[in-house]
Design a protein around this motif. Structure first.
Motif, PDB file in Angstrom:
ATOM      1  N   GLY A 168       6.876  -6.705  -2.396  1.00 47.20           N
ATOM      2  CA  GLY A 168       5.463  -6.482  -2.115  1.00 47.20           C
ATOM      3  C   GLY A 168       5.197  -6.304  -0.632  1.00 47.20           C
ATOM      4  O   GLY A 168       4.442  -5.419  -0.229  1.00 47.20           O
ATOM      5  N   CYS A 169       5.833  -7.150   0.184  1.00 49.89           N
ATOM      6  CA  CYS A 169       5.679  -7.010   1.638  1.00 49.89           C
ATOM      7  C   CYS A 169       6.198  -5.661   2.114  1.00 49.89           C
ATOM      8  O   CYS A 169       5.570  -4.999   2.946  1.00 49.89           O
ATOM      9  CB  CYS A 169       6.433  -8.128   2.358  1.00 49.89           C
ATOM     10  N   ALA A 170       7.347  -5.252   1.584  1.00 53.42           N
ATOM     11  CA  ALA A 170       7.932  -3.975   1.999  1.00 53.42           C
ATOM     12  C   ALA A 170       7.064  -2.798   1.568  1.00 53.42           C
ATOM     13  O   ALA A 170       6.864  -1.853   2.344  1.00 53.42           O
ATOM     14  CB  ALA A 170       9.341  -3.837   1.429  1.00 53.42           C
ATOM     15  N   VAL A 171       6.542  -2.840   0.351  1.00 49.64           N
ATOM     16  CA  VAL A 171       5.690  -1.741  -0.117  1.00 49.64           C
ATOM     17  C   VAL A 171       4.423  -1.658   0.729  1.00 49.64           C
ATOM     18  O   VAL A 171       4.021  -0.565   1.151  1.00 49.64           O
ATOM     19  CB  VAL A 171       5.355  -1.905  -1.622  1.00 49.64           C
ATOM     20  N   GLY A 172       3.795  -2.786   1.016  1.00 46.89           N
ATOM     21  CA  GLY A 172       2.589  -2.768   1.834  1.00 46.89           C
ATOM     22  C   GLY A 172       2.855  -2.268   3.242  1.00 46.89           C
ATOM     23  O   GLY A 172       2.122  -1.424   3.770  1.00 46.89           O
ATOM     24  N   ALA A 173       3.919  -2.776   3.855  1.00 49.67           N
ATOM     25  CA  ALA A 173       4.234  -2.380   5.232  1.00 49.67           C
ATOM     26  C   ALA A 173       4.659  -0.915   5.309  1.00 49.67           C
ATOM     27  O   ALA A 173       4.226  -0.175   6.207  1.00 49.67           O
ATOM     28  CB  ALA A 173       5.331  -3.272   5.796  1.00 49.67           C
ATOM     29  N   LEU A 174       5.515  -0.483   4.364  1.00 47.69           N
ATOM     30  CA  LEU A 174       5.960   0.908   4.383  1.00 47.69           C
ATOM     31  C   LEU A 174       4.825   1.868   4.043  1.00 47.69           C
ATOM     32  O   LEU A 174       4.787   2.975   4.571  1.00 47.69           O
ATOM     33  CB  LEU A 174       7.126   1.112   3.412  1.00 47.69           C
TER      34      LEU A 174
ATOM     35  N   GLY B  65       0.289  -4.737  -1.182  1.00 46.60           N
ATOM     36  CA  GLY B  65       1.557  -5.463  -1.100  1.00 46.60           C
ATOM     37  C   GLY B  65       1.459  -6.870  -1.656  1.00 46.60           C
ATOM     38  O   GLY B  65       2.357  -7.328  -2.368  1.00 46.60           O
ATOM     39  N   GLY B  66       0.370  -7.567  -1.356  1.00 43.32           N
ATOM     40  CA  GLY B  66       0.193  -8.913  -1.900  1.00 43.32           C
ATOM     41  C   GLY B  66       0.058  -8.904  -3.406  1.00 43.32           C
ATOM     42  O   GLY B  66       0.591  -9.775  -4.097  1.00 43.32           O
ATOM     43  N   THR B  67      -0.646  -7.931  -3.932  1.00 41.79           N
ATOM     44  CA  THR B  67      -0.799  -7.821  -5.381  1.00 41.79           C
ATOM     45  C   THR B  67       0.532  -7.534  -6.045  1.00 41.79           C
ATOM     46  O   THR B  67       0.869  -8.133  -7.082  1.00 41.79           O
ATOM     47  CB  THR B  67      -1.818  -6.709  -5.719  1.00 41.79           C
ATOM     48  N   ILE B  68       1.299  -6.642  -5.477  1.00 42.54           N
ATOM     49  CA  ILE B  68       2.613  -6.314  -6.045  1.00 42.54           C
ATOM     50  C   ILE B  68       3.529  -7.533  -5.994  1.00 42.54           C
ATOM     51  O   ILE B  68       4.231  -7.834  -6.957  1.00 42.54           O
ATOM     52  CB  ILE B  68       3.238  -5.128  -5.283  1.00 42.54           C
ATOM     53  N   GLY B  69       3.526  -8.238  -4.890  1.00 45.95           N
ATOM     54  CA  GLY B  69       4.417  -9.390  -4.730  1.00 45.95           C
ATOM     55  C   GLY B  69       4.117 -10.532  -5.673  1.00 45.95           C
ATOM     56  O   GLY B  69       5.003 -11.314  -6.012  1.00 45.95           O
TER      57      GLY B  69
ATOM     58  N   LEU C 266       9.017   3.963  -6.936  1.00 45.07           N
ATOM     59  CA  LEU C 266       8.422   5.227  -6.491  1.00 45.07           C
ATOM     60  C   LEU C 266       6.920   5.265  -6.779  1.00 45.07           C
ATOM     61  O   LEU C 266       6.123   5.718  -5.943  1.00 45.07           O
ATOM     62  CB  LEU C 266       9.109   6.409  -7.186  1.00 45.07           C
ATOM     63  N   ALA C 267       6.533   4.787  -7.961  1.00 44.18           N
ATOM     64  CA  ALA C 267       5.110   4.783  -8.312  1.00 44.18           C
ATOM     65  C   ALA C 267       4.316   3.868  -7.389  1.00 44.18           C
ATOM     66  O   ALA C 267       3.216   4.217  -6.940  1.00 44.18           O
ATOM     67  CB  ALA C 267       4.937   4.355  -9.764  1.00 44.18           C
ATOM     68  N   LEU C 268       4.857   2.684  -7.096  1.00 43.35           N
ATOM     69  CA  LEU C 268       4.154   1.754  -6.213  1.00 43.35           C
ATOM     70  C   LEU C 268       3.994   2.328  -4.807  1.00 43.35           C
ATOM     71  O   LEU C 268       2.930   2.216  -4.192  1.00 43.35           O
ATOM     72  CB  LEU C 268       4.894   0.421  -6.163  1.00 43.35           C
TER      73      LEU C 268
END
Length: 180
Positions: free
Chosen positions: A13-19, A52-56, A69-71
């Motif tokens: 989640g952190c990586a998706v949000g930051a990226l 990112g927080g929601t995903i994590g 990829l979708a995220l």
């Protein structure tokens, strides 16, 4: 849930949000758009942090390639839309919210694919990396106790509880006399 998998999910989640935020800005700039204004950047970073927080916290199983990829695609869309919602003419440069050029779409798509590969490689390496860090820090943070001398065995201290006596029980004063 397995604590190791929970850690990986949170790091994902952190990586998706930051990226999403960083590649959204980079892709926007590489496609010819100007750097967004401060308010647009803050809106984009906040939106990507919420994503990112929601995903994590919501994913309960390992994410596959398609999910990753979708995220990231959703993250790129959120980054792009949030950088254009405040209608900064100087930030978005040559086009509006609805007009996305093919170059812009291609760069956002490329950033999504590169980010997905980086996250998937990172997910495979995270458990090994964390295990190595814990193994390196464990001797430093948790020294063996058998080699440390105990001070109470070197210097005997008499038990102070035996020398304390109740003094109040030896008092001869009684209750006050009743006056007639």
């Amino acid at each position: 849930m397995n604590p190791a998998q929970q850690t990986v999910n949170r790091l994902r989640g952190c990586a998706v949000g930051a990226l999403s935020a960083s590649t959204g800005i980079a892709a926007h700039g590489m496609a010819g758009g100007a750097v967004p204004g401060t308010s647009s950047l803050l809106m984009m970073v906040a939106a990507c942090a919420v994503l990112g927080g929601t995903i994590g916290t919501t994913l309960r199983r390992p994410a596959g390639w398609f999910t990753t990829l979708a995220l990231l695609g959703i993250g790129q869309l959120i980054a792009h839309l949030s950088s254009t919602t405040l209608a900064d003419a100087s930030a978005h440069g040559h086009h509006g919210v609805a007009a996305v050029t093919p170059t812009m779409a291609a760069v956002h798509l490329g950033a999504t694919v590169v980010g997905a590969v980086a996250i998937r490689v990172g997910e495979a390496a995270i458990p090994a990396l964390l295990t190595a860090i814990v193994a390196a820090l464990r001797p430093v943070l948790d020294p063996p106790t058998s080699k440390a001398p105990r001070l109470d065995r070197l210097f005997p201290v008499p038990d102070a509880r035996r020398s304390i006596r109740a003094v109040a029980a030896l008092d001869t004063r009684g209750p006050p006399l009743m006056v007639r």
